[in-house]
Design a protein around this motif. Structure first.
Motif, mmCIF file in Angstrom:
data_model
loop_
_atom_site.group_PDB
_atom_site.id
_atom_site.type_symbol
_atom_site.label_atom_id
_atom_site.label_comp_id
_atom_site.label_asym_id
_atom_site.label_seq_id
_atom_site.Cartn_x
_atom_site.Cartn_y
_atom_site.Cartn_z
ATOM 1 N N LEU A 1 0.851 -1.181 0.000
ATOM 2 C CA LEU A 1 0.000 0.000 0.000
ATOM 3 C C LEU A 1 0.890 1.235 0.000
ATOM 4 O O LEU A 1 1.910 1.278 0.691
ATOM 5 C CB LEU A 1 -0.911 0.035 1.234
ATOM 6 C CG LEU A 1 -2.335 -0.528 1.023
ATOM 7 C CD1 LEU A 1 -2.269 -2.039 0.958
ATOM 8 C CD2 LEU A 1 -3.268 -0.073 2.121
ATOM 9 N N LYS A 2 0.489 2.229 -0.779
ATOM 10 C CA LYS A 2 1.292 3.445 -0.885
ATOM 11 C C LYS A 2 0.412 4.683 -0.714
ATOM 12 O O LYS A 2 -0.669 4.785 -1.308
ATOM 13 C CB LYS A 2 1.998 3.503 -2.248
ATOM 14 C CG LYS A 2 3.039 2.414 -2.456
ATOM 15 C CD LYS A 2 3.713 2.565 -3.811
ATOM 16 C CE LYS A 2 4.768 1.471 -4.030
ATOM 17 N NZ LYS A 2 5.425 1.604 -5.349
ATOM 18 N N ASN A 3 0.889 5.591 0.141
ATOM 19 C CA ASN A 3 0.323 6.942 0.264
ATOM 20 C C ASN A 3 -1.179 6.939 0.500
ATOM 21 O O ASN A 3 -1.935 7.671 -0.126
ATOM 22 C CB ASN A 3 0.640 7.758 -0.995
ATOM 23 C CG ASN A 3 2.126 7.778 -1.311
ATOM 24 O OD1 ASN A 3 2.955 7.874 -0.408
ATOM 25 N ND2 ASN A 3 2.464 7.669 -2.592
ATOM 26 N N THR A 4 -1.618 6.117 1.434
ATOM 27 C CA THR A 4 -3.037 6.030 1.742
ATOM 28 C C THR A 4 -3.310 6.554 3.145
ATOM 29 O O THR A 4 -2.425 6.537 4.009
ATOM 30 C CB THR A 4 -3.544 4.576 1.616
ATOM 31 O OG1 THR A 4 -4.953 4.546 1.815
ATOM 32 C CG2 THR A 4 -2.885 3.674 2.656
ATOM 33 N N ASP A 5 -4.527 7.014 3.367
ATOM 34 C CA ASP A 5 -4.971 7.394 4.706
ATOM 35 C C ASP A 5 -5.753 6.219 5.285
ATOM 36 O O ASP A 5 -6.625 5.643 4.614
ATOM 37 C CB ASP A 5 -5.850 8.633 4.650
ATOM 38 C CG ASP A 5 -5.072 9.867 4.205
ATOM 39 O OD1 ASP A 5 -3.830 9.842 4.294
ATOM 40 O OD2 ASP A 5 -5.701 10.844 3.754
ATOM 41 N N LEU A 6 -5.449 5.878 6.526
ATOM 42 C CA LEU A 6 -5.995 4.669 7.142
ATOM 43 C C LEU A 6 -6.659 5.015 8.464
ATOM 44 O O LEU A 6 -6.073 5.711 9.298
ATOM 45 C CB LEU A 6 -4.861 3.661 7.369
ATOM 46 C CG LEU A 6 -5.138 2.463 8.285
ATOM 47 C CD1 LEU A 6 -6.201 1.572 7.677
ATOM 48 C CD2 LEU A 6 -3.855 1.672 8.529
ATOM 49 N N TYR A 7 -7.886 4.526 8.638
ATOM 50 C CA TYR A 7 -8.574 4.638 9.927
ATOM 51 C C TYR A 7 -8.722 3.232 10.479
ATOM 52 O O TYR A 7 -9.502 2.434 9.992
ATOM 53 C CB TYR A 7 -9.937 5.305 9.733
ATOM 54 C CG TYR A 7 -10.729 5.495 11.024
ATOM 55 C CD1 TYR A 7 -10.082 5.713 12.236
ATOM 56 C CD2 TYR A 7 -12.117 5.479 11.024
ATOM 57 C CE1 TYR A 7 -10.787 5.895 13.406
ATOM 58 C CE2 TYR A 7 -12.841 5.667 12.191
ATOM 59 C CZ TYR A 7 -12.165 5.869 13.382
ATOM 60 O OH TYR A 7 -12.862 6.037 14.541
ATOM 61 N N TYR A 8 -7.918 2.930 11.510
ATOM 62 C CA TYR A 8 -7.926 1.600 12.118
ATOM 63 C C TYR A 8 -9.063 1.551 13.135
ATOM 64 O O TYR A 8 -8.990 2.109 14.234
ATOM 65 C CB TYR A 8 -6.580 1.325 12.785
ATOM 66 C CG TYR A 8 -6.470 -0.034 13.421
ATOM 67 C CD1 TYR A 8 -6.927 -1.169 12.780
ATOM 68 C CD2 TYR A 8 -5.901 -0.182 14.689
ATOM 69 C CE1 TYR A 8 -6.833 -2.411 13.350
ATOM 70 C CE2 TYR A 8 -5.787 -1.423 15.279
ATOM 71 C CZ TYR A 8 -6.257 -2.541 14.609
ATOM 72 O OH TYR A 8 -6.162 -3.772 15.195
ATOM 73 N N LEU A 9 -10.168 0.877 12.747
ATOM 74 C CA LEU A 9 -11.419 0.957 13.487
ATOM 75 C C LEU A 9 -11.348 0.399 14.905
ATOM 76 O O LEU A 9 -11.880 1.015 15.833
ATOM 77 C CB LEU A 9 -12.516 0.240 12.688
ATOM 78 C CG LEU A 9 -12.844 0.887 11.342
ATOM 79 C CD1 LEU A 9 -13.711 -0.042 10.518
ATOM 80 C CD2 LEU A 9 -13.546 2.207 11.548
ATOM 81 N N PRO A 10 -10.733 -0.769 15.145
ATOM 82 C CA PRO A 10 -10.766 -1.312 16.510
ATOM 83 C C PRO A 10 -10.144 -0.387 17.551
ATOM 84 O O PRO A 10 -10.467 -0.463 18.727
ATOM 85 C CB PRO A 10 -9.979 -2.620 16.375
ATOM 86 C CG PRO A 10 -10.130 -3.017 14.949
ATOM 87 C CD PRO A 10 -10.113 -1.714 14.199
#
Length: 807
Positions: A449-458
């Protein structure tokens, strides 16, 4: 009328009249010699029968067989000698029409040119021992050849037709059953030197075409309709059949078949081609064991199919199947999902290993150039296979490149949400297929994965500009080039999980992810989500070990452990700032184990070991710390005065060293829970000062009204405290300061319950620091009058009075 025309007409008329007279004569001959002719027919047919042949009646048909004589045999029965044992009549025909050569008939012989059978049953039966009622036709070939008269009268069938005939081949030895209801079968035959040729039209209902009755019938209850051309090469013993097209169940097929009769049993090869055939129609043509599997899937649009079937009419084994299919721009439904824009070339065979028997266990489905979109994720499988249909195993190469946000459809908002950036997957997989679903896939390859915004839900954790690379190498997982950014925090990581694939499904709690972490600046407040209890998946999702990769991913993240070795240039948490931080952290299912923590802070150093246990909204911690030579005001401000209200950074000056063994609670936001601290605290002060400390100022007003207690210099102080909620027990402590000396012992209540005993010499110790002899200074410390007072709480206020309990 010209003379030549008159003569020609007379000749033609004479020939026609002669022909009619011959037919009439033959018919009259048969009518008046019925018994004789019937006997002749019986004798002719009986030459090929070793059993019972019964013809109930015979009637001539004047015009039906022109120019031949046609007779109809009624109620014809053919039975072998063992009929009473197995009860299967080889032939039972209500109407058996025979066309006879007229000239041969007058010669006293029978030449049958056409047979028409209607309203009949033909039953070719073989019992479990291998005996067949077709033995009724077996003769001594040598005897026939030696008899010239019989040889000269051998029958060559020219035309044939079947109408309303039930044809059965029932082989109990080899578990085969072929049963056809023939509505219409018409054809003609020719006899070149090499054998024979035939052309015929077929209209039939296939009730059973079971090569193995234990597994079901092919083309069961399907109508077959088509024009056939067939031939037999006597030298090679080969029958070839071709039909274009043969309609099977309403779908047209191009069919070519070869039957080899030289050896016992007869073998066959059947090749079929169908263009634009619907999946369900194709499935319904196959045996039940194959049909059950195929009906779990579906393709919306027609496909191109070819099939090669090789087998024998003996042996009891299944035929060898080799089926190909071409799928283009289709919609594939599979158990648990739908693949859109589906394209592939497929092959099925039930003999994958040539040296092994034909069976489901030796079957394979191969797919090449498989492309499609699953849950909005485009993918390519260069080559994929499903081996062993008894215990299916799927293998293949999976490649995909897509916007990272498309993962949200795949993860079903259960693990994380992505926005921006790209994802690239290149995996070699192997997985069991259980209930027609991929189960416990084992993979090798990489996910990037490159240059992504991530919201880690747990954990409610938001990361921006995130990149990482997951590499599956044999059984291990290697994580590289991981870049995480949350707010102002930047983290670079590399990690590894040994034996990952073996533990992923069966023992996720044993997974240990080892991280090497470096950060130029880490703001702990941005990671407070890790203090809160992990948010579990929706109730509809199973939290047990799952064979589904995505469901199991959440399970692994919940139960797996992470061992983190951290090097951080700067650490920030609210008012706290430290440099050159290092730590070893071990996450568990319900908390964090903290080891070897060291930072530089407030001009000194802090070292810590401990544990954080997560709970419902509150998180318990237990830590052992060593504080070395930190600036006290800065240190207290960084930790929000340790929840003390009357004793704050504004009251302190100097340097602090301490050892603590403290437990307590913090909220999900990282705030210390009031009255939750418990443990021991050893404090050592150097070059310290106590500024504007109200409890001592209150004592000063009572005992030393003329001394300034706002700035008390304390060159050295060693103390031991016991913390129990909002109560701090002060072990006997000697305070030697520039203003007064005091011995302190008792309990200080943060909210209530203060009860402190103070022994205070009245002499002024301001010049004691000039005494260089420590023993002399200690003896002089309590000379003179000593006041014994008590600071205690009354009605929520601190009262100062004489300590009447002093001894």
């Amino acid at each position: 009328m010209p003379k030549w025309l008159k003569i020609s007409l007379k000749i033609v008329g004479g020939v026609v009249l002669l022909f009619v007279l011959i037919i009439v004569g033959a018919t009259v001959y048969i009518s008046f010699n019925k018994a004789k002719v019937l006997k002749m027919v019986n004798e002719q047919l009986s030459k090929s029968v070793d059993g019972t042949l019964v013809i109930g009646d015979m009637k001539p048909n004047f015009f039906r067989g022109l120019p031949n004589v046609s007779i109809t045999l009624q109620n014809v029965l053919v039975r072998d000698k063992q009929f009473e044992k197995h009860k299967h009549t080889l032939l039972n025909a209500k109407s058996f029409n025979v066309s006879l050569n007229t000239l041969s008939l007058f010669k006293g012989t029978i030449d049958i040119n056409h047979i028409a059978i209607s309203d009949a049953d033909i039953d070719l039966f073989t019992d479990s021992t291998g005996y067949s009622n077709t033995a009724v036709f077996k003769k001594d070939n040598k005897q026939v050849k030696d008899n010239k008269s019989e040889s000269s009268s051998a029958t060559q069938l020219k035309n044939f037709s079947f109408d309303d005939v039930n044809f059965t081949v029932d082989n109990r030895k080899d578990n085969k059953l072929f049963n056809f209801s023939i509505n219409d079968l018409k054809g003609n035959m020719a006899y070149p030197d090499s054998g024979w040729r035939a052309n015929f039209h077929l209209d039939v209902l296939a009730k059973s075409m079971a090569f193995n009755t234990k597994k079901g019938s092919f083309i069961k209850n399907k109508k077959l309709n088509g024009n056939f051309s067939a031939g037999y090469n006597e030298d090679k013993g080969i029958i070839s059949v071709k039909v274009t097209p043969l309609n099977i169940g309403g779908d047209p097929f191009i069919v070519n078949a070869v039957f080899r009769t030289k050896k016992e049993p007869t073998t066959f090869t059947i090749n079929l081609v169908a263009n634009q055939l619907l999946w369900k129609h194709a499935s319904n043509l196959l045996a039940a064991n194959i049909q059950t599997s195929l009906n779990m899937f579906n393709l919306d649009k027609p496909i191109d199919v070819t099939a090669a079937i090789n087998g024998s009419f003996g042996g009891g084994s299944d035929p060898l199947l080799y089926v190909t299919a071409k799928v283009k721009d289709n919609k594939l439904t599979i158990p648990g999902g739908i693949i859109d824009n589906c394209n592939f070339s497929g092959v099925f065979t039930n003999q994958y290993a040539k040296n092994k028997e034909i069976s489901d266990a030796n079957s394979v489905i191969k797919l090449t150039k498989f492309t499609g979109t699953y849950n909005h994720l485009p993918f390519t499988i260069d080559t994929g296979s499903v081996l062993n249909l008894e215990k299916p195993v799927a293998t293949g190469n999976f490649r995909s490149n897509f916007p990272a946000a498309d993962l949200n459809w795949f993860l079903e908002d259960n693990v994380a949400k992505f926005s921006g950036g790209t994802a690239d997957i290149n995996l070699r997989y192997r997985a069991d297929v259980v209930d027609y679903k991929i189960n416990k896939p084992f993979v090798n390859g990489s996910i990037n994965l490159k240059n992504t915004d991530l919201y880690y839900l747990p954990r409610g954790l938001k990361l921006t500009n995130t990149s990482f690379s997951l590499n599956f190498v044999k059984d291990d997982l290697i994580l590289k080039n991981i870049h995480l950014q949350s707010g102002k925090s930047v983290v670079n990581m590399e990690g590894r999980v040994n034996n990952f694939l073996n533990l992923y499904y069966d023992a996720p709690e044993k997974i240990l992810l080892t991280w090497q972490i470096h950060s130029p600046a880490l703001y702990l407040g941005e990671f407070m989500g890790f203090l809160s209890e992990r948010k579990t998946a929706p109730k509809t999702k199973s939290r047990g070990n799952s064979g589904n990769f995505i469901d199991q991913l959440g399970n692994v993240l919940e139960k797996g452990r992470a061992e983190m070795h951290m090097q951080i240039n700067k650490v920030y948490y609210k008012k706290f700032m430290a440099t050159d931080a290092h730590a070893d952290l071990l996450t568990t299912e319900n908390g964090i184990l903290i080891q070897n923590v060291g930072v530089k802070h407030a001009g000194g150093t802090l070292k810590m070991n401990g544990r954080v246990t997560q709970g419902d909204k509150l998180n318990r911690f237990a830590v052992n710390t060593v504080v070395s030579n930190v600036n006290m005001p800065e240190f207290f401000r960084a930790f929000n005065n340790f929840a003390l209200k009357d004793f704050t950074a504004d009251n302190l000056k100097g340097y602090l060293s301490a050892k603590t063994n403290i437990s307590g609670s913090v909220t999900d936001a990282g705030n210390l829970v009031p009255r939750s601290l418990n443990g021991n605290l050893d404090v050592s002060l150097r070059d310290a000062a106590l500024l504007n400390f109200q409890p001592l100022q209150g004592v000063g007003k009572f005992v030393f009204p003329f001394r300034d207690l706002k700035n008390i210099q304390i060159p050295k102080l060693d103390a031991h405290f016991i913390v129990n909620g909002d109560m701090i027990t002060i072990k006997p402590m000697e305070v030697s300061s520039s203003v007064l000396n005091v011995d302190v012992e008792g309990v200080y209540g943060l909210t209530r319950g203060t009860n402190i005993a103070l022994d205070i010499p009245l002499r002024n110790p301001k010049d004691d620091f000039k005494i260089t002899d420590s023993e002399e200074r200690r003896k002089k410390r309590f000379k003179g009058i000593v006041v014994h007072v008590r600071a205690h709480e009354e009605d929520g206020k601190i009262k100062i009075g004489w300590n009447k309990n002093h001894k």
